[in-house]
Design an enzyme around this catalytic site. Sequence first.
Site, PDB file in Angstrom:
ATOM      1  N   CYS A 153     165.461  96.695  24.523  1.00 14.58           N
ATOM      2  CA  CYS A 153     165.207  97.227  24.736  1.00 14.58           C
ATOM      3  C   CYS A 153     164.619  96.941  26.632  1.00 14.58           C
ATOM      4  O   CYS A 153     164.773  97.908  27.555  1.00 14.58           O
ATOM      5  CB  CYS A 153     163.463  98.048  24.602  1.00 14.58           C
ATOM      6  SG  CYS A 153     163.328  97.713  23.238  1.00 14.58           S
ATOM      7  N   VAL A 157     166.403  99.210  29.544  1.00 14.93           N
ATOM      8  CA  VAL A 157     164.957 101.083  30.246  1.00 14.93           C
ATOM      9  C   VAL A 157     165.765 100.160  31.744  1.00 14.93           C
ATOM     10  O   VAL A 157     164.889 101.242  32.535  1.00 14.93           O
ATOM     11  CB  VAL A 157     163.257  99.676  29.542  1.00 14.93           C
ATOM     12  CG1 VAL A 157     162.778 100.713  31.061  1.00 14.93           C
ATOM     13  CG2 VAL A 157     163.202 100.533  28.623  1.00 14.93           C
TER      14      VAL A 157
HETATM   15  S1  SF4 Z   1     161.442  95.039  22.290  1.00 13.56           S
HETATM   16 FE1  SF4 Z   1     163.155  96.081  21.402  1.00 13.56          FE
HETATM   17  S2  SF4 Z   1     164.945  94.558  21.592  1.00 13.56           S
HETATM   18 FE2  SF4 Z   1     163.268  93.720  21.798  1.00 13.56          FE
HETATM   19  S3  SF4 Z   1     162.163  93.160  19.375  1.00 13.56           S
HETATM   20 FE3  SF4 Z   1     161.228  95.729  20.267  1.00 13.56          FE
HETATM   21  S4  SF4 Z   1     162.118  96.639  19.752  1.00 13.56           S
HETATM   22 FE4  SF4 Z   1     163.725  94.794  19.403  1.00 13.56          FE
END
Ligand code: SF4
Length: 252
Positions: A153, A157
Amino acid sequence: MSQHVEDIQPSYPLFTNDEYKENLARKKEMYEDCHSQQKIDEVFEWSTTEEYKELNFSRKALTINPAKACQPLGAVLCALGFEKTMPYVHGSQGCVAYFRSYFNRHFKEPIACVSDSMTEDAAVFGGQKNMCDGLENCKVLYKPDMIAVSTTCMAEVIGDDLNAFIGNARKKGHVPEDFPIPFAHTPSFVGSHTTGWDSMFEGVMRYFTLKHMEDKEVASNGKINIVPGFETYLGNFRVIQRMLKEMDVDYT
Ligand code: SF4
């Protein structure tokens, strides 16, 4: 010791070592409380009978909200399916620790996966430096034949561009120009682990068809290539193999 600090091996060559096979057999015998081969064969035979079929098709239970994990987890599993491939996640280290422990627990095996460990500075200035160092280290340490890159993520982002980052890492000499590095953007705020698996698979296919098709002709080798998608239940592979054998279908 199956592993040595001078020669760290990822899953595929490691699992083929005699020493590793012995360890695994001993672990099975001492800790897993397995059923005997005779019992396993007996249940297998029963699962091919009409009685089992009736029971199976009369089931009413169904999962409305199935367990859902994030996209890069699926991408990592997809990458593990390709021989001598190291899954590489561009993003935070904690996410990769989660993917690894999830698969470790499920498969009861060590799972290889690396991260380029982005922290606060990378979140502000972008993760190009992490990508350059990470790809170089991954190639030197684990000596894979391919590195399959996905994202967490955090990288999504801030909008890191994998195509540009990997291209820059090649230009700066961190990895050779012709070393296969397919990639997939796997933002976890949309889709699920199955979307991530599909995107990584598409990324690998795209890499090899776009870059290496110039002198190739469309043809067939007479085999069917089975692509099961996000499938963690290994028994299903054996069933698919058995069905194909019974139908005399040649497969890879
Ligand atoms: S931050 Fe995003 S990529 Fe990382 S474990 Fe959580 S949902 Fe998955």
